[in-house]
Design a protein around this motif. Sequence first.
Motif, mmCIF file in Angstrom:
data_model
loop_
_atom_site.group_PDB
_atom_site.id
_atom_site.type_symbol
_atom_site.label_atom_id
_atom_site.label_comp_id
_atom_site.label_asym_id
_atom_site.label_seq_id
_atom_site.Cartn_x
_atom_site.Cartn_y
_atom_site.Cartn_z
ATOM 1 N N ALA A 24 7.510 -10.114 -11.993
ATOM 2 C CA ALA A 24 6.433 -10.080 -11.007
ATOM 3 C C ALA A 24 6.891 -10.671 -9.683
ATOM 4 O O ALA A 24 6.601 -10.117 -8.606
ATOM 5 N N LEU A 71 9.106 -8.201 -7.909
ATOM 6 C CA LEU A 71 8.325 -7.084 -7.370
ATOM 7 C C LEU A 71 7.579 -7.508 -6.103
ATOM 8 O O LEU A 71 7.543 -6.762 -5.117
ATOM 9 N N VAL A 125 8.385 -5.272 -2.862
ATOM 10 C CA VAL A 125 7.409 -4.199 -2.703
ATOM 11 C C VAL A 125 6.361 -4.614 -1.680
ATOM 12 O O VAL A 125 5.804 -5.717 -1.762
ATOM 13 N N GLU A 131 0.658 -3.973 -3.480
ATOM 14 C CA GLU A 131 0.043 -5.070 -4.226
ATOM 15 C C GLU A 131 0.633 -5.126 -5.638
ATOM 16 O O GLU A 131 0.720 -4.112 -6.328
ATOM 17 N N VAL A 132 0.999 -6.316 -6.064
ATOM 18 C CA VAL A 132 1.590 -6.537 -7.387
ATOM 19 C C VAL A 132 0.644 -7.441 -8.169
ATOM 20 O O VAL A 132 0.301 -8.534 -7.711
ATOM 21 N N VAL A 174 1.294 -2.197 -10.209
ATOM 22 C CA VAL A 174 1.725 -2.124 -8.814
ATOM 23 C C VAL A 174 0.866 -1.084 -8.118
ATOM 24 O O VAL A 174 0.732 0.049 -8.597
ATOM 25 N N PRO A 193 1.046 0.777 -4.854
ATOM 26 C CA PRO A 193 1.950 1.003 -3.713
ATOM 27 C C PRO A 193 1.192 1.405 -2.460
ATOM 28 O O PRO A 193 0.170 2.090 -2.524
ATOM 29 N N ASP A 201 7.450 2.260 -1.727
ATOM 30 C CA ASP A 201 7.165 1.105 -2.587
ATOM 31 C C ASP A 201 7.490 1.397 -4.044
ATOM 32 O O ASP A 201 7.972 0.531 -4.779
ATOM 33 N N ALA A 261 9.971 -0.429 -6.486
ATOM 34 C CA ALA A 261 9.464 -1.016 -7.728
ATOM 35 C C ALA A 261 10.254 -0.524 -8.936
ATOM 36 O O ALA A 261 10.546 -1.302 -9.856
ATOM 37 N N VAL A 288 5.017 -1.175 -16.654
ATOM 38 C CA VAL A 288 4.517 -1.467 -15.315
ATOM 39 C C VAL A 288 3.848 -0.194 -14.801
ATOM 40 O O VAL A 288 4.487 0.859 -14.699
ATOM 41 N N PHE A 297 1.973 2.175 -12.085
ATOM 42 C CA PHE A 297 1.827 2.453 -10.660
ATOM 43 C C PHE A 297 0.508 3.179 -10.444
ATOM 44 O O PHE A 297 0.318 4.292 -10.946
#
Length: 974
Positions: free
Chosen positions: A13, A16, A20, A23-24, A49, A51, A56, A60, A89, A91
């Motif tokens: 995290a 990332l 990136v 928002e993570v 994530v 993007p 992004d 990622a 993870v 997206f």
Amino acid sequence: MTKSSALLFKDLAAELIRCVDGEVRFDPGSRAAYSTDASNYRQVPIGVVVPRTPDDVVAAIAVCREHDVPVLSRGGGTSLAGQCCNTAVVFDWSKYCTRIDAFDARAGSVVVEPGIKLDALNDALAPSGWMVGPKPSTHVSCTIGGMIGNNSCGSTAQAYGKMADSVRALQIVTYDGMWRWIHDTDDAEFYRTVRSGGRWAGIYRDLHTLVKEYGDDVRARYPDIPRRVSGYNLDNLLPENGFHLAKALVGSESTLVTITRAELSLVRRPAASALVLLGFDDIAAAADAVPHVLEHEPAALEGLDHRLVELEHSRRLAEKALRQLPPGRGWLMVQVDGDDQDDADHKAKAMVHALHRSARCESAMLDDPAHKRQVWAAREAGLGATAYPPTGPETHEGWEDAAVPPERLGDYLRDFRALLDRFDYGSASLYGHFGQGCVHTRIPFDMRTAEGIAKYRRFVVDAAHLVVDYGGSLSGEHGDGQSRGELLPIMFGERVVEAFEKVKAVFDPGNRMNPGKVVKPYRLDENLRFGTGYLPIEPATAFAYPEDAHRFSHAAARCVGVGKCRGHESGVMCPSYRATGEEHHSTRGRARLLFEMLQGDVITDGWRSAEVRDALDLCLACKGCLSDCPVSVDMATYKAEFLHHHYHGRLRPMSHYSMGWLPLWSRLAATAPRAVNTVAHTSGLDSAVKALGGIDPNRRLPHFASERFTRWWRRQRRPSGRRGTVVLWPDTFTNNFDPDIARDAAEVLEDAEFTVTVPNGALCCGLTWISTGQLGVARAVLHRTLRALRPALRTGTPIVVLEPSCAAVFRADAVNLLDGDEDAHRLAGQTFTIGEVLRRNAPDWHPPHIGGRAVVQPHCHQHAVLHYTQEQQLLSDSAVSTRVLDAGCCGLAGNFGFERGHYDVSVACAEAKLLPALRQTADGTVVLADGFSCRTQIRDLTEDCAPRHTASLLAEAIRSRKESSGDATHAGGG
């Protein structure tokens, strides 16, 4: 998640976040919100994530590759086969990556980012006359990237094909970081790519070798039908099909590559269309007629059976539409397009004439746009109607979109119905895209016991063999994912499945792209959202939840995930999502968090959960989901329940004490309203009042009336009417802030010759305590109200409620909160709006002539619980040309818009549609808003708009009529 895994993912995290721009989110609330899709499956993601740009996602993926963790690219999250949930993870493209990069009106093509929703894209294209061809029933929420990942179809695929037929080129990134545009490949480009060397040369060379090795198997085992969605599109790599790598990757469900942009071919919008409804003895007879209909080249050809129609009637989902159906127990909906309406009608009539010669059926033809929309809405409501039938068990996906050759559909349906009966699943409804042989259904699988799950497994294996025997596809629309991945050898044989595995190895040798779906899949009976280990917390609750077997866990699991709450097009649901674009601010996202709260393994602190509280904080309690959600999730009630427990024995936000106890403060203010108004509206003092009360500083406090309606009423001597007595309810808002509306209502009711009575004492419906989760107080308040109304309830006297939110409490919330109280049920049945009581109890009363134009902003609770139909009819009878705005929630929603920190979202909700619509309203047009919140929001956010209640408009016309006839009796006379 183990301790060592938690440490690993903490580092992931952090990396990332560093790499990136988007928002993570690795917090429990975000992981809970993405734990499932619209399927039977649940897999809690590692993290999420969101993007801001396709770049992004490339960054990622690089980070995830360094940490060797799986990734999953997700669109609208509406997949029915489990392909949009995984321990990976995730997206989520749908918040930011929604741009149109290029549009070529001459060529009819568009380049878009994958997060743009289908309806949003088509709205943007509408002025040009172009549109995207495929249109799934989830068109309000599905994204272009998700449609490509799933090879989506919908009813329009009859004319325009699957999503693969719309894709020209794709920009993709592989797990190992290779990024490029792909499209069809002629020999020159193929050899140029291979000679260039590197990773892409290897991919092209390996795919070419694979096609040579397995090409004949693909030709032999792929069914030649319109709706083959199962498996990878290896047929698009065959030499005769141009080695079109982009089309080959459509429908690969994020298991091979991640799509970062797409170029699509567009189709022209039809100039006109007619809709023909054909009724048959049963659904199989309807299917038998499909080949005859196909001879007339329909643009859409849908089927639905009597069970679906009965369920929709019982749920009142599409009553107006279903009245259009001709006699029968199975129906076909046939859309015929034309160059103009006469052309479409001519083609439709010719088709009907020919069908009457070849098939026994009844027919009806529609070309009115409103009627056509109603019927299509009825067809799209199929999932909502079938998920929770009023009698019998809940139903599930798992075998809901198989497809067979259209010419064999009738016989297949007879054999499929026999299979359902053999497994005691005979209550399932059958409907779908019959013109392409695709059948939808939801089946009452038992997904909670070992015996039931084993029976489900046996059924789908037998069903797969049946479809293959008919030359069909396991999936004709929804994809394989986990539901059907394990069954693919039955359809394709071991050789083709081996080819799928090799394709997977070419693009994703480490199995990090959405692992366990399509290729080397999880078993179809593992990772179940319910399953034999399902044991939610069953807390004692304040509300009874009679529609959910009196179990909050059932209510929290009610959402089926189709994501209608994530749309922006029409209806009320879900205003906070429309403002923020956040999954956890959608009805679906909040439902997921409540489900996980009761599971207790991601969200572990139950009613005390800060994650759930924060997700519910921006819920406006508008109840739009109660009516607009296909399965009637009632998030306003769930929010009140949560707040009731969350703050039990704890200090609440100040707004709960100020606005939650508004009826009490209003009673006190009535003793000296001028002094209170002075304090509340004097610069400096008003800021202190707002700060003390938890009210946003940007809000203007409403003015208390100089005299409450109830006090004024006690001085009046009112006439008796021949129609009997009605009780005019003095709700807190009308009584204390807008008493003139109550006076106007009394005058209208008396003009209709009712005897009007008003309850004595300070009474309340309990709304403000319910909305702030103070349910113990609300229950006590309602009991007091029922005691005061007991004489009226015993005699069946109508209770006329002018404030829609208060009427909705009496109609719905009171029964739920006071479970088993017969007086609460009586109150629900005797509560009426002024339009309802006039139309129902005074049908021979003629409203005054008013004329002119009016726009109407219905209160959300009016939309969800009461509806505006009778008031609208009254206005029509008064010669008022009305336009009822489909502008969603005004954004104030009772206490919500006043609470500190909510102002921006409140205004964003109003700016989405309501305020632009009002700005475009012609001068002289009356603005009607029966809800106090709506009137307040409109007054506060516009310069010169003075919204009115329907009762006031009628009363003014009555006074004018009396004056013109020489009768000087006015409101307030005795």
